[in-house]
Design an enzyme around this catalytic site. Structure first.
Site, PDB file in Angstrom:
ATOM      1  N   GLU A 269      -0.848  59.011 -33.235  1.00  0.00           N
ATOM      2  CA  GLU A 269      -1.382  59.018 -31.873  1.00  0.00           C
ATOM      3  C   GLU A 269      -1.322  57.631 -31.253  1.00  0.00           C
ATOM      4  O   GLU A 269      -0.989  57.475 -30.080  1.00  0.00           O
ATOM      5  CB  GLU A 269      -2.835  59.530 -31.856  1.00  0.00           C
ATOM      6  CG  GLU A 269      -3.011  60.969 -32.292  1.00  0.00           C
ATOM      7  CD  GLU A 269      -2.490  62.003 -31.288  1.00  0.00           C
ATOM      8  OE1 GLU A 269      -2.025  61.614 -30.209  1.00  0.00           O
ATOM      9  OE2 GLU A 269      -2.559  63.197 -31.609  1.00  0.00           O
ATOM     10  N   ARG A 273       0.954  57.110 -27.963  1.00  0.00           N
ATOM     11  CA  ARG A 273       0.219  56.858 -26.716  1.00  0.00           C
ATOM     12  C   ARG A 273       0.165  55.369 -26.369  1.00  0.00           C
ATOM     13  O   ARG A 273       0.397  54.989 -25.236  1.00  0.00           O
ATOM     14  CB  ARG A 273      -1.216  57.395 -26.808  1.00  0.00           C
ATOM     15  CG  ARG A 273      -1.259  58.887 -27.062  1.00  0.00           C
ATOM     16  CD  ARG A 273      -2.653  59.432 -26.891  1.00  0.00           C
ATOM     17  NE  ARG A 273      -2.786  60.709 -27.577  1.00  0.00           N
ATOM     18  CZ  ARG A 273      -3.628  61.668 -27.217  1.00  0.00           C
ATOM     19  NH1 ARG A 273      -4.422  61.511 -26.198  1.00  0.00           N
ATOM     20  NH2 ARG A 273      -3.699  62.791 -27.900  1.00  0.00           N
ATOM     21  N   GLU A 536       3.293  70.859 -22.391  1.00  0.00           N
ATOM     22  CA  GLU A 536       4.581  71.300 -22.946  1.00  0.00           C
ATOM     23  C   GLU A 536       5.357  72.288 -22.086  1.00  0.00           C
ATOM     24  O   GLU A 536       6.593  72.229 -22.011  1.00  0.00           O
ATOM     25  CB  GLU A 536       4.381  71.879 -24.355  1.00  0.00           C
ATOM     26  CG  GLU A 536       3.961  70.861 -25.413  1.00  0.00           C
ATOM     27  CD  GLU A 536       2.491  70.464 -25.329  1.00  0.00           C
ATOM     28  OE1 GLU A 536       1.717  71.187 -24.660  1.00  0.00           O
ATOM     29  OE2 GLU A 536       2.127  69.420 -25.914  1.00  0.00           O
TER      30      GLU A 536
HETATM   31  C1  DMJ Z   1       0.697  65.015 -26.790  1.00  0.00           C
HETATM   32  O1  DMJ Z   1      -0.134  64.015 -27.251  1.00  0.00           O
HETATM   33  C2  DMJ Z   1       2.074  64.850 -27.324  1.00  0.00           C
HETATM   34  O2  DMJ Z   1       2.936  65.564 -26.532  1.00  0.00           O
HETATM   35  C3  DMJ Z   1       2.219  65.277 -28.736  1.00  0.00           C
HETATM   36  O3  DMJ Z   1       3.547  65.249 -29.179  1.00  0.00           O
HETATM   37  C4  DMJ Z   1       1.677  66.649 -28.977  1.00  0.00           C
HETATM   38  N1  DMJ Z   1       0.821  67.131 -28.010  1.00  0.00           N
HETATM   39  C5  DMJ Z   1       0.078  66.354 -27.108  1.00  0.00           C
HETATM   40  C6  DMJ Z   1      -0.194  67.110 -25.826  1.00  0.00           C
HETATM   41  O4  DMJ Z   1      -0.347  68.448 -25.959  1.00  0.00           O
END
Ligand code: DMJ
Length: 644
Positions: A269, A273, A536
């Site tokens: 994460e 991010r 998504e």
């Molecule tokens: C996001 O943090 C990213 O897209 C990750 O790959 C998976 N899903 C979440 C959002 O749904």
């Protein structure tokens, strides 16, 4: 003294003092005269002791019991006296009365000095106590800032200069058509609403609780307050032309973003991010601070790779560097989608810092994976970093697997299609997925199921819906030139995911939906009916729009935007909802950082022109942070001789 009483607390009996004040006064009244006399004696002895201690106090400071910062002045002074030297440094000749007199004078002088110092310290303490809470706080803050500034100076070593990759498509992206422009403006307004409320109520916290109007965080960021929303949202602000807000966020990052915190964070994460967000902000704006912060953070993630196999731990403590895995993961395993989603950012880190470690770490993961047998050609979701063996044989293109496949394709694209090894791994994986996981429902909907110990579960997650976009993105360059096939597959997944939205009351998609026992694209279990502002489905609409220009994708995207506006918008921001099949759903009270990073960005791009961040020059990481294609043909990132 009061009598200890036993009070039952939660079934256990623990001793506690009976605090009844009245019983104490009653007890006192019954004291006998002799007892009173003894008490009086003790009291007077105590007062005498205090008086004596006070009187002799200055002398005791000679023993250095408290550090008053006087040693430098006093110790040489006292030593010189002991050695028979005058404090001024001259040898004192002669014995007797005169010397003794001088000695006494010196001691007296010292005692006076100590007393004066004590008094001054006391005065200062009194002055401090007179200050208001605010004044004291401000003083502490100034001190803190000074320390932070010093640290910053130390950390902000300039990185070796590298040529900025050729950046194209950072323009306005005006779609031309006024109707489309109006929609795009609406998305920008939604972004502003989300940001402004976070700014007002959650600033510096990781996320926002839009109903409670306060900060929010989850265990993926440990117990830290690292402003995840700021870092995640910044490039969206830039892209949408919200430059004042961007500046505000940049300023916060400069002044406050600190990674030397005792927090156990998710490596995945934080990578997608924070490192992804910082890198995108750097490439878009050219502001060095983002590169420096990304480099500081990337270094903090490296200890996660200290495992017997080099497959990283899921979590790492940013301060101690100690890593571990999630308790729930099969037999202490690391997760495929987590350790398999570091490649893009780590390649960029080696490129920008000149440190090959990042590149080597992710290439090592790839080598490990290549060495392993794959049941039915599928990659299981779990891999034990100690033994190097697979955990449970579960395979998913949704949660726990998803972005691993995405990053194989994107590693190839980001290398200007030079990394053919990654492309081959992607092609082979997709072939096995098509064979074992992708099916058509009775109603004609194409879905991607999950493989669990030799059995196909006919369930698809919202997360899996990103795959429509991935298939379209990977169509060009596919094995056996099956571009048309993969574009078609992408369109079918987009259609199925749109159905999962369309078959709900709120026109928002559930977390997971089934294709079983007469059910088609609907959630069954209550705990799968929620929508948490995920991107998504919209992500897939955007890719499909870019590759086909079929107007239905803009239409579907607009439907989703309107549903979010209608059902998720509250005065304090945007919130997820707990049941998309209910006409009056409850809110989950979380404004996820990916809503600003991804959902709104993909919507904005859907209503922008194609020359805005074109896909042959930019590759979006899994959190929708655009990174430029690196033309590394004559470059090595793996050795000491890094040439760029
Ligand atoms: C996001 O943090 C990213 O897209 C990750 O790959 C998976 N899903 C979440 C959002 O749904």
């Amino acid at each position: 003294m009061t009598t200890p009483a036993l009070l039952p607390i939660s079934g256990r009996r623990i001793p506690t003092l009976n605090p009844g004040f009245s019983s104490f006064s009653h007890h006192r009244a019954t004291l006998r005269l002799s007892e009173k006399f003894i008490l009086l004696l003790i009291l007077s002895a105590f007062i005498t002791l205090c008086f004596g201690a006070f009187f002799f106090l200055p002398d005791s400071s000679k023993h250095k019991r408290f550090d008053l910062g006087l040693e430098d002045v006093l110790i040489p002074h006292i030593d010189s006296i002991k050695e028979g030297k005058h404090p001024g440094g001259h040898i004192i000749h002669g014995q007797g009365g005169h010397d003794e007199h001088r000695h006494r004078e010196d001691e007296e002088h010292l005692r006076n000095k100590i007393r004066a110092d004590h008094e001054r310290a006391l005065e200062e303490a009194k002055e401090k106590l007179k200050k208001s809470r605010e004044e004291l706080r401000a003083e502490i803050q100034t001190e803190k800032n000074k320390v932070a500034q010093d640290l910053k100076k130390k950390d902000s070593k300039l990185l070796p200069p590298v040529p900025m990759p050729k950046l194209v498509g950072i323009n306005d992206g005006d779609p031309g058509d006024p109707d489309v422009k109006e929609k795009r403006d609406k998305i920008r307004e939604m972004m502003k609403h989300a940001w402004d409320n976070y700014r007002q109520y959650g600033w510096g916290h990781n996320e926002l609780k839009p109903l409670a109007k306060k900060g929010h965080s989850t265990n993926i960021f440990g117990n830290s307050q690292m402003g995840a929303t700021i870092v995640d949202a910044l490039d969206s602000l830039y892209i949408m032309g919200l430059r004042d807000e961007f500046k505000d966020g940049q300023e916060w990052i400069e002044k406050n973003l600190d990674f030397s915190v005792n927090a156990e964070v998710s490596v995945f994460e934080v990578n997608i991010r924070f490192i992804g967000g910082l890198l995108a902000s750097y490439y878009l704006s050219g502001q060095e601070i983002f590169k420096i912060k990304a480099a500081q953070l990337a270094e903090k993630l490296l200890p996660a790779f200290n495992t017997p196999t080099g497959i990283p731990w899921a979590m790492v403590n940013l301060k101690s560097g100690v890593g571990r895995n999630w308790g729930w993961a099969s037999a202490g395993s690391s997760i495929l989608s987590e350790f398999g989603t570091l490649h893009m950012e780590f390649v960029h880190m080696s490129y920008l810092t000149g440190n090959p470690a990042y590149y080597n770490k992710v290439m090592h993961i790839r080598k490990q994976l290549q060495k392993m047998d794959r049941p039915n050609g599928l990659y299981p979701n779990y891999l034990n970093p100690r033994t190097g063996r697979w955990g449970q044989h579960h395979t998913s293109v949704g949660g726990l697997g998803d972005s691993f496949y995405e990053y194989l394709l994107k590693a190839w694209l980001m290398s200007d299609k030079a990394d053919t090894e990654a492309r081959k791994m992607y092609d082979d994986a997709i072939e096995a997925i098509e064979k074992h996981l992708i099916r058509k429902s009775n109603g004609g909907l194409t879905f991607i199921g999950e493989w669990k110990n030799g059995h196909l579960e006919k369930k698809m997650g919202h997360l899996t819906c990103f795959a429509g976009g991935m298939f379209a993105l990977g169509a060009d360059g596919s094995k056996g030139d099956k571009a048309g096939h993969y574009l078609q597959l992408g369109a079918e997944i987009a259609h199925t995911c749109h159905e999962s939205y369309d078959r709900t009351v709120l026109k928002l998609g559930p977390e997971a939906f089934k294709f079983d026992s007469g059910l088609e694209a609907v959630a069954v279990r209550q705990n799968e009916k929620y929508y948490i502002l995920r991107p998504e489905v919209i992500e897939t609409y955007w890719y499909m729009w870019r590759f086909t220009h079929d107007p239905k994708y803009r239409q579907w995207g607009w439907e989703a935007a309107q549903a979010i506006e209608k059902h998720c918008r509250v005065s304090g921001g945007f919130s997820g909802v707990k049941d998309v099949y209910s006409s009056s759903p409850t809110f989950d009270d979380v404004q996820q950082s990916f809503f600003l990073a991804e959902t709104l960005k993909y919507l904005y791009l859907l209503f922008s022109s194609d020359d805005f961040l074109p896909l042959d020059s930019w590759v979006f990481n899994t959190e929708a942070h655009p990174l430029p294609v690196l033309h590394l043909a004559n470059t090595t990132l793996s050795g000491n001789r890094v040439t760029r």
